[in-house]
Design a protein around this motif. Structure first.
Motif, short mmCIF file in Angstrom:
data_model
loop_
_atom_site.label_atom_id
_atom_site.label_comp_id
_atom_site.label_asym_id
_atom_site.label_seq_id
_atom_site.Cartn_x
_atom_site.Cartn_y
_atom_site.Cartn_z
N ILE A 1 39.62 39.92 43.83
CA ILE A 1 40.03 38.75 43.06
C ILE A 1 38.94 37.73 42.90
N SER B 1 45.74 41.28 43.27
CA SER B 1 45.22 41.68 44.57
C SER B 1 43.97 42.52 44.35
N THR C 1 51.03 38.65 40.17
CA THR C 1 50.21 38.47 41.36
C THR C 1 49.06 39.46 41.37
N LYS D 1 47.84 31.78 46.12
CA LYS D 1 48.69 32.98 46.09
C LYS D 1 48.20 34.00 45.08
N ASN D 2 47.11 33.68 44.37
CA ASN D 2 46.57 34.59 43.34
C ASN D 2 47.65 34.98 42.34
N THR D 3 48.45 34.01 41.96
CA THR D 3 49.60 34.26 41.11
C THR D 3 49.58 33.33 39.91
N VAL E 1 41.01 45.27 40.53
CA VAL E 1 42.07 44.28 40.72
C VAL E 1 43.38 44.90 40.28
N GLN E 2 44.40 44.71 41.06
CA GLN E 2 45.73 45.18 40.71
C GLN E 2 46.59 43.98 40.34
#
Length: 118
Positions: free
Chosen positions: A28, A25, A23, A75-77, A2-3
């Motif tokens: 996830i 990526s 965020t 938004k994975n945020t 995961v970044q």
């Protein structure tokens, strides 16, 4: 893997506000909790706030009532709204994403510097 990419740090005057964003990526699906830690010069890294995929939150006592963590799963945020900042909040803020309690994955962002000074 995961970044995590952080943004939103900077210089702010005492009493001011900042919003941090992070965020995620990659893989996830393995992530449950996301949150923020901070490390001030000469001090150990400490948890600031965290939020699970389901929305449960946890805050350090020192930021309760001033900071708010939120998360947009689409938004994975994850966001950290920081209000009423003081010089004691000056630190490098690191985004964290982990799979606890379901798995042992643990990822860190590179950090973003928040400086509270007049």
């Amino acid at each position: 893997q995961v970044q995590l990419v952080e943004s939103g740090g900077g210089l702010v005057q005492p009493g001011g506000s900042l919003r941090l964003s992070c965020t995620a990526s990659g893989r996830i699906f393995s992530i449950n909790a996301m949150g923020w830690y901070r490390q001030a010069p000469g001090k150990e890294r400490e948890l600031v706030a965290a939020i699970t995929r389901g929305g449960s939150t946890n805050y350090a006592d020192s930021v309760k009532g001033r900071f708010t963590i939120s998360r947009d799963n689409a938004k994975n945020t994850v966001y950290l709204q920081m209000n009423s900042l003081t010089p004691e909040d000056t630190a490098v803020y690191y985004c964290n994403a982990n799979g606890r309690p379901f798995n042992g994955v643990d990822y860190w962002g590179k950090g973003t510097l928040v400086t509270v000074s007049s």
